[in-house]
Scaffold this active site. Structure first.
Site, PDB file in Angstrom:
ATOM      1  N   HIS A  38      -0.211  -6.009   2.683  1.00 31.78           N
ATOM      2  CA  HIS A  38      -1.575  -6.183   2.181  1.00 31.78           C
ATOM      3  C   HIS A  38      -1.509  -6.929   0.858  1.00 31.78           C
ATOM      4  CE1 HIS A  38       0.061  -2.243   1.094  1.00 31.78           C
ATOM      5  NE2 HIS A  38      -0.562  -2.353  -0.067  1.00 31.78           N
ATOM      6  N   ASN A  90       2.852  -5.725  -2.943  1.00 35.43           N
ATOM      7  CA  ASN A  90       3.982  -4.889  -3.324  1.00 35.43           C
ATOM      8  C   ASN A  90       4.930  -4.737  -2.142  1.00 35.43           C
ATOM      9  OD1 ASN A  90       2.777  -4.420  -5.852  1.00 35.43           O
ATOM     10  ND2 ASN A  90       1.595  -2.703  -5.041  1.00 35.43           N
TER      11      ASN A  90
HETATM   12  P1  5GP Z   1       0.106  -0.369  -2.322  1.00 35.70           P
HETATM   13  O1  5GP Z   1       0.429   0.627  -3.385  1.00 35.70           O
HETATM   14  O2  5GP Z   1       0.828  -0.066  -1.022  1.00 35.70           O
HETATM   15  O3  5GP Z   1       0.313  -1.795  -2.753  1.00 35.70           O
HETATM   16  O4  5GP Z   1      -1.451  -0.271  -2.067  1.00 35.70           O
HETATM   17  C1  5GP Z   1      -2.009   0.516  -1.068  1.00 35.70           C
HETATM   18  C2  5GP Z   1      -3.494   0.529  -1.305  1.00 35.70           C
HETATM   19  O5  5GP Z   1      -4.125   0.988  -0.131  1.00 35.70           O
HETATM   20  C3  5GP Z   1      -3.931   1.455  -2.435  1.00 35.70           C
HETATM   21  O6  5GP Z   1      -4.635   0.708  -3.414  1.00 35.70           O
HETATM   22  C4  5GP Z   1      -4.808   2.491  -1.737  1.00 35.70           C
HETATM   23  O7  5GP Z   1      -5.911   2.891  -2.523  1.00 35.70           O
HETATM   24  C5  5GP Z   1      -5.234   1.774  -0.485  1.00 35.70           C
HETATM   25  N1  5GP Z   1      -5.494   2.646   0.667  1.00 35.70           N
HETATM   26  C6  5GP Z   1      -4.695   3.635   1.123  1.00 35.70           C
HETATM   27  N2  5GP Z   1      -5.233   4.218   2.204  1.00 35.70           N
HETATM   28  C7  5GP Z   1      -6.409   3.565   2.444  1.00 35.70           C
HETATM   29  C8  5GP Z   1      -7.425   3.706   3.440  1.00 35.70           C
HETATM   30  O8  5GP Z   1      -7.351   4.557   4.329  1.00 35.70           O
HETATM   31  N3  5GP Z   1      -8.488   2.866   3.358  1.00 35.70           N
HETATM   32  C9  5GP Z   1      -8.595   1.920   2.381  1.00 35.70           C
HETATM   33  N4  5GP Z   1      -9.695   1.151   2.402  1.00 35.70           N
HETATM   34  N5  5GP Z   1      -7.653   1.760   1.432  1.00 35.70           N
HETATM   35  C10 5GP Z   1      -6.574   2.558   1.464  1.00 35.70           C
END
Ligand code: 5GP
Ligand code: ZN
Length: 119
Positions: A105, A92
């Site tokens: 990511h 994203n």
């Molecule tokens: P985005 O919405 O930015 O594409 O996804 C971010 C992802 O990071 C989410 O699925 C969320 O659950 C994950 N996430 C956020 N903070 C942490 C963290 O401290 N540790 C881990 N393992 N995942 C995280």
């Protein structure tokens, strides 16, 4: 999403350094992968570059690192035994892309039948 270009306060930089715990599933010199803290599928792994990159939008001039990240994502998917049943890779960018962590990511998702809609 907070503005963050240096990585100094970046949670995924801290995870990549090992300063914040995570359940790692893959690591090499350039990339680390760890389980998502709030999994959206039975298998949900995040693949990130070790160096701070804000999103895919900042990486078009580094196809080598892009390739390493995607290759690592496929390695993770295969290691999670997702290849036969199928999996999704997703990343994203920005507000409308629903990016919440400003460090690039790639999500590796699988282990159940995923919705055909992407948004
Ligand atoms: P985005 O919405 O930015 O594409 O996804 C971010 C992802 O990071 C989410 O699925 C969320 O659950 C994950 N996430 C956020 N903070 C942490 C963290 O401290 N540790 C881990 N393992 N995942 C995280
Ligand atoms: Zn970072």
């Amino acid at each position: 999403m907070t503005a963050n270009t240096s990585g100094a306060d970046c949670i995924f930089c801290a995870i990549a350094r090992g300063d914040i715990p995570s359940e790692g599933v893959y690591a090499d010199d350039h990339v680390v992968a760890f389980r998502d803290i709030n999994p959206q599928a039975p298998a949900h792994v995040l693949v990130v570059p070790r160096r701070h990159v804000s999103s895919i939008d900042a990486l078009k001039d580094d196809p080598e690192l892009l390739g390493r990240i995607m290759a690592a994502a496929v390695t993770v998917a295969q290691a999670e035994n997702l290849a036969a049943s199928g999996y999704r890779l997703a990343t994203n960018h920005g507000r409308d892309g629903a990016q919440t962590v400003p460090h690039l990511h790639v999500h590796v998702l699988g282990g159940r039948s995923l919705n055909g809609r992407l948004g």
